[in-house]
Design a protein around this motif. Structure first.
Motif, PDB file in Angstrom:
ATOM      1  N   ARG A 183       0.411  -0.959   0.040  1.00  0.00           N
ATOM      2  CA  ARG A 183      -0.011   0.206   0.070  1.00  0.00           C
ATOM      3  C   ARG A 183       0.882   1.295  -0.029  1.00  0.00           C
ATOM      4  O   ARG A 183       1.699   1.635   1.181  1.00  0.00           O
ATOM      5  N   SER A 240       0.372   5.671   0.561  1.00  0.00           N
ATOM      6  CA  SER A 240      -0.753   6.560   0.669  1.00  0.00           C
ATOM      7  C   SER A 240      -0.011   7.555   0.366  1.00  0.00           C
ATOM      8  O   SER A 240       1.521   8.510   0.880  1.00  0.00           O
ATOM      9  N   SER A 275      -4.762   6.763  -2.158  1.00  0.00           N
ATOM     10  CA  SER A 275      -4.150   5.409  -1.495  1.00  0.00           C
ATOM     11  C   SER A 275      -4.587   4.712  -2.774  1.00  0.00           C
ATOM     12  O   SER A 275      -5.133   4.383  -3.634  1.00  0.00           O
ATOM     13  N   GLU A 276      -3.020   3.877  -2.845  1.00  0.00           N
ATOM     14  CA  GLU A 276      -2.930   3.035  -4.110  1.00  0.00           C
ATOM     15  C   GLU A 276      -2.851   1.946  -3.213  1.00  0.00           C
ATOM     16  O   GLU A 276      -1.614   1.609  -2.620  1.00  0.00           O
ATOM     17  N   THR A 305      -7.080   4.598  -4.570  1.00  0.00           N
ATOM     18  CA  THR A 305      -8.124   5.032  -3.744  1.00  0.00           C
ATOM     19  C   THR A 305      -8.826   6.833  -3.507  1.00  0.00           C
ATOM     20  O   THR A 305      -7.751   7.134  -3.263  1.00  0.00           O
ATOM     21  N   GLU A 307     -10.461  10.081  -1.680  1.00  0.00           N
ATOM     22  CA  GLU A 307     -11.812  10.173  -0.695  1.00  0.00           C
ATOM     23  C   GLU A 307     -12.495  11.798  -1.634  1.00  0.00           C
ATOM     24  O   GLU A 307     -11.774  12.098  -2.723  1.00  0.00           O
ATOM     25  N   LYS A 309     -15.552   1.485  -7.663  1.00  0.00           N
ATOM     26  CA  LYS A 309     -16.711   2.667  -7.060  1.00  0.00           C
ATOM     27  C   LYS A 309     -17.305   3.828  -6.889  1.00  0.00           C
ATOM     28  O   LYS A 309     -15.697   4.173  -7.648  1.00  0.00           O
ATOM     29  N   ASN A 316     -12.449  13.148  -7.531  1.00  0.00           N
ATOM     30  CA  ASN A 316     -12.897  12.807  -7.166  1.00  0.00           C
ATOM     31  C   ASN A 316     -14.067  13.982  -6.609  1.00  0.00           C
ATOM     32  O   ASN A 316     -13.886  14.808  -6.139  1.00  0.00           O
ATOM     33  N   THR A 375     -16.230   8.019  -1.274  1.00  0.00           N
ATOM     34  CA  THR A 375     -14.821   7.620  -1.717  1.00  0.00           C
ATOM     35  C   THR A 375     -15.047   6.876  -3.310  1.00  0.00           C
ATOM     36  O   THR A 375     -16.032   6.413  -3.736  1.00  0.00           O
ATOM     37  N   GLU A 435     -13.038   4.690  -6.291  1.00  0.00           N
ATOM     38  CA  GLU A 435     -12.186   3.254  -6.325  1.00  0.00           C
ATOM     39  C   GLU A 435     -11.868   3.102  -7.674  1.00  0.00           C
ATOM     40  O   GLU A 435     -13.294   2.757  -8.514  1.00  0.00           O
TER      41      GLU A 435
END
Length: 208
Positions: free
Chosen positions: A107, A109, A116-117, A134, A136, A159, A191, A196, A198
């Motif tokens: 991961r 961040s 984050s990936e 991801t 936010e 998502k 975003n 959130t 994805e």
């Protein structure tokens, strides 16, 4: 007493083998990440203040690596130390070249960015890299568009929703939508929703 010495020697040998295997594993990950970032051994050596030979020995698992040195290497390669280690449920050695278990994803961040990936590929040595990203609410890849001259990027929304800007066009995408960014296209992703998002990213060749 003789039996105790033999048992102690066996334990020490097993411990030594574990340490050697760990050194090799970390060394290979350092090498793969360095190559994926198009960084030479010489450049990495300069960044951490060590010789080219020393870095080469670390990557081949010949020299052990201390935490302070790993800290410097992590900073030079722009990752955290945790990138080079897996959890207690580490994959079976026979799986590592092919399988990534959900519990063992590495991961990344990005502090303060809301992004984050997680690396979905077993390593960075192949021709394709797969990442779960991801976002936010309000998170973005940056204020300005970026251009990767040699990397083609595809994405699939898992998502939420995102906006992908490619050149002078903007696209609003939601669950199930996919997209491609050709090499050389200036782009930006963010975003603009309230939940959130994805995104499953596929990059060729790898950029980490």
């Amino acid at each position: 007493m003789a039996r105790l010495k033999i048992q102690t020697a066996k334990v020490e040998a097993l411990h030594k083998n574990d340490l050697e295997e760990e050194s090799v594993t970390v060394g290979v990950q350092i090498r793969d990440l360095r190559k994926a970032k198009r960084m030479s051994v010489t450049t990495l050596a300069e960044k951490i203040g060590k010789s080219v030979g020393y870095v080469s020995q670390i990557e081949r698992g010949i020299s052990s690596i201390s935490i302070p040195i790993l800290n410097k290497i992590s900073a030079a390669l722009e990752v955290s130390n945790s990138w080079f280690f897996h959890g207690e449920d580490d994959a079976d050695p026979t799986e590592k070249a092919h399988i990534v278990r959900a519990s063992n994803r590495r991961r990344l961040s990005f502090t303060g960015s809301g992004m984050s990936e997680e690396l979905m590929s077993p390593d960075l040595s192949g021709d394709v890299e797969m990442i779960m990203g991801t976002f936010e609410p309000g998170a973005a890849t940056g204020d300005e568009k970026i251009t990767r001259e040699t990397i083609e990027i595809s994405g699939h929304i898992i998502k939420g929703s995102i906006v992908v800007e490619i050149a002078d066009k903007s696209y609003e995408l939601s669950i199930g939508d996919s997209f491609r960014i050709n090499a050389g296209d200036p782009h930006r992703t963010y975003n603009n929703g309230e939940e959130t998002a994805e995104v499953l990213w596929i990059l060729s060749p790898p950029h980490y």
